[in-house]
Design a protein around this motif. Structure first.
Motif, mmCIF file in Angstrom:
data_model
loop_
_atom_site.group_PDB
_atom_site.id
_atom_site.type_symbol
_atom_site.label_atom_id
_atom_site.label_comp_id
_atom_site.label_asym_id
_atom_site.label_seq_id
_atom_site.Cartn_x
_atom_site.Cartn_y
_atom_site.Cartn_z
ATOM 1 N N THR A 185 0.815 -1.216 0.000
ATOM 2 C CA THR A 185 0.000 0.000 0.000
ATOM 3 C C THR A 185 0.852 1.272 0.000
ATOM 4 O O THR A 185 0.330 2.367 -0.215
ATOM 5 C CB THR A 185 -0.935 0.019 1.221
ATOM 6 O OG1 THR A 185 -0.160 -0.077 2.429
ATOM 7 C CG2 THR A 185 -1.903 -1.156 1.164
ATOM 8 N N GLY A 186 2.148 1.132 0.277
ATOM 9 C CA GLY A 186 3.038 2.284 0.206
ATOM 10 C C GLY A 186 2.665 3.372 1.195
ATOM 11 O O GLY A 186 2.447 3.103 2.382
ATOM 12 N N ASN A 187 2.567 4.611 0.687
ATOM 13 C CA ASN A 187 2.239 5.746 1.552
ATOM 14 C C ASN A 187 0.747 5.897 1.796
ATOM 15 O O ASN A 187 0.334 6.778 2.557
ATOM 16 C CB ASN A 187 2.779 7.046 0.941
ATOM 17 C CG ASN A 187 4.297 7.086 0.908
ATOM 18 O OD1 ASN A 187 4.959 6.545 1.789
ATOM 19 N ND2 ASN A 187 4.851 7.726 -0.123
ATOM 20 N N LEU A 188 -0.057 5.054 1.157
ATOM 21 C CA LEU A 188 -1.498 5.140 1.355
ATOM 22 C C LEU A 188 -1.891 4.398 2.624
ATOM 23 O O LEU A 188 -1.466 3.256 2.841
ATOM 24 C CB LEU A 188 -2.238 4.520 0.167
ATOM 25 C CG LEU A 188 -2.123 5.238 -1.174
ATOM 26 C CD1 LEU A 188 -2.748 4.388 -2.270
ATOM 27 C CD2 LEU A 188 -2.801 6.596 -1.110
ATOM 28 N N PRO A 189 -2.707 5.006 3.495
ATOM 29 C CA PRO A 189 -3.183 4.281 4.677
ATOM 30 C C PRO A 189 -4.087 3.137 4.249
ATOM 31 O O PRO A 189 -4.858 3.268 3.293
ATOM 32 C CB PRO A 189 -3.952 5.348 5.467
ATOM 33 C CG PRO A 189 -4.339 6.369 4.449
ATOM 34 C CD PRO A 189 -3.238 6.376 3.429
ATOM 35 N N ILE A 190 -3.996 2.019 4.929
ATOM 36 C CA ILE A 190 -4.783 0.859 4.527
ATOM 37 C C ILE A 190 -6.274 1.124 4.669
ATOM 38 O O ILE A 190 -7.100 0.470 4.023
ATOM 39 C CB ILE A 190 -4.364 -0.384 5.337
ATOM 40 C CG1 ILE A 190 -4.844 -1.661 4.612
ATOM 41 C CG2 ILE A 190 -4.867 -0.296 6.778
ATOM 42 C CD1 ILE A 190 -4.232 -2.930 5.130
ATOM 43 N N SER A 191 -6.633 2.116 5.462
ATOM 44 C CA SER A 191 -8.049 2.436 5.676
ATOM 45 C C SER A 191 -8.741 2.971 4.429
ATOM 46 O O SER A 191 -9.973 3.031 4.390
ATOM 47 C CB SER A 191 -8.200 3.446 6.813
ATOM 48 O OG SER A 191 -7.485 4.635 6.526
ATOM 49 N N VAL A 192 -7.978 3.358 3.382
ATOM 50 C CA VAL A 192 -8.613 3.854 2.154
ATOM 51 C C VAL A 192 -8.943 2.712 1.196
ATOM 52 O O VAL A 192 -9.550 2.937 0.147
ATOM 53 C CB VAL A 192 -7.749 4.919 1.445
ATOM 54 C CG1 VAL A 192 -7.490 6.101 2.360
ATOM 55 C CG2 VAL A 192 -6.433 4.326 0.946
ATOM 56 N N PHE A 193 -8.554 1.494 1.547
ATOM 57 C CA PHE A 193 -8.847 0.326 0.712
ATOM 58 C C PHE A 193 -10.099 -0.381 1.226
ATOM 59 O O PHE A 193 -10.421 -0.317 2.413
ATOM 60 C CB PHE A 193 -7.663 -0.647 0.712
ATOM 61 C CG PHE A 193 -6.442 -0.124 0.023
ATOM 62 C CD1 PHE A 193 -6.232 -0.367 -1.324
ATOM 63 C CD2 PHE A 193 -5.501 0.632 0.719
ATOM 64 C CE1 PHE A 193 -5.101 0.114 -1.970
ATOM 65 C CE2 PHE A 193 -4.368 1.120 0.087
ATOM 66 C CZ PHE A 193 -4.177 0.865 -1.264
ATOM 67 N N SER A 194 -10.785 -1.061 0.318
ATOM 68 C CA SER A 194 -12.025 -1.747 0.656
ATOM 69 C C SER A 194 -12.102 -3.081 -0.070
ATOM 70 O O SER A 194 -11.318 -3.353 -0.987
ATOM 71 C CB SER A 194 -13.250 -0.893 0.272
ATOM 72 O OG SER A 194 -13.199 0.384 0.868
ATOM 73 N N ALA A 195 -13.060 -3.899 0.353
ATOM 74 C CA ALA A 195 -13.367 -5.159 -0.326
ATOM 75 C C ALA A 195 -14.825 -5.130 -0.752
ATOM 76 O O ALA A 195 -15.703 -4.719 0.026
ATOM 77 C CB ALA A 195 -13.110 -6.343 0.590
#
Length: 232
Positions: free
Chosen positions: A124-134
């Motif tokens: 995810t790099g510099n992106l917080p994992i909270s911006v990802f979804s399933a």
């Protein structure tokens, strides 16, 4: 709500990137047929589409090239390519790019929480994992969007229901991965990797911008951006 100062700050941060996207064209002699493709100087120029909480910029070069940048909340996107005039507006076609993608690395049965399917995501790099979804598709025809929060994501299998498929998504950039079938979901772990590639590059494919009162209109993220020529 962010004030005008915050908007200008976000645009100043995006502007250096825009300046590096495409070098200034070098003047050159063109054959008449090539010159005919160059759009009128009255259309070419720099356009500002900034509004409350959003900074947006569009440059239409007299060589038929465009540059675009937008900063809106957590989103920073840009694009380069060619533009052409058409009745009622202009059309944008982007340069080639490699879109972001999700890769399924593997699955394991019996390693996840009982009565749940467990999703792991790396890269995810510099992106917080909270911006990802399933995105979960079920056998009863329903679907749901479940957000990551911290670490692995556990999605309960309720009342013996079955999952048809699961796909990962990055909603803020309108990115959704391939749907992965999930038979026997209970206790299963799925391992994914995110490849950013050209993350932030907006690929326009014959995208039309309607012209109204000298402005070019573009729909992005549920908002209408009205680009007006700087100096007009």
């Amino acid at each position: 709500m962010a004030g005008r100062a915050a908007i200008l700050k976000s645009w100043v941060a995006a502007a250096p990137l825009l300046a590096l996207l495409h070098p200034a064209p070098v003047a050159a002699q063109q054959e008449p047929s090539a010159r005919e493709a160059v759009e009128p100087a009255s259309i070419a120029g720099t356009y500002d589409g900034s509004q409350m909480e959003m900074a947006a910029w569009l440059e239409l070069g007299d060589d038929g090239r465009y540059r675009y940048a937008l900063s809106y909340g957590a989103i920073d996107e840009y694009s380069t390519g060619t533009w052409t005039r058409q009745d009622g507006g202009i059309v944008l076609n982007s340069d080639p790019s490699t879109p972001p993608q999700f890769e399924l690395l593997g699955t394991e049965q019996g390693t996840g929480a009982p009565d749940a399917v467990t999703l792991h995501l790396e890269g995810t790099g510099n992106l917080p994992i909270s911006v990802f979804s399933a995105v979960v598709e079920r056998d009863d025809g329903t679907s749901s969007l479940v957000d990551f929060s911290d670490g692995a994501l556990e999605i309960p299998v309720v009342d013996g229901g079955q999952f048809v498929s699961i796909s990962l998504a990055l909603p803020i950039y309108e990115i959704r991965g391939e749907a992965i079938p999930v038979p026997e979901a209970s206790g299963k772990s799925l391992y994914f990797a995110f490849h950013a590639n050209s993350l932030g590059f907006k690929a326009f494919d014959n995208a039309g911008l309607f012209e109204s009162d000298g402005m070019f209109l573009l729909e992005r993220y549920g908002r209408e951006i009205a680009f007006h020529k700087v100096g007009d």
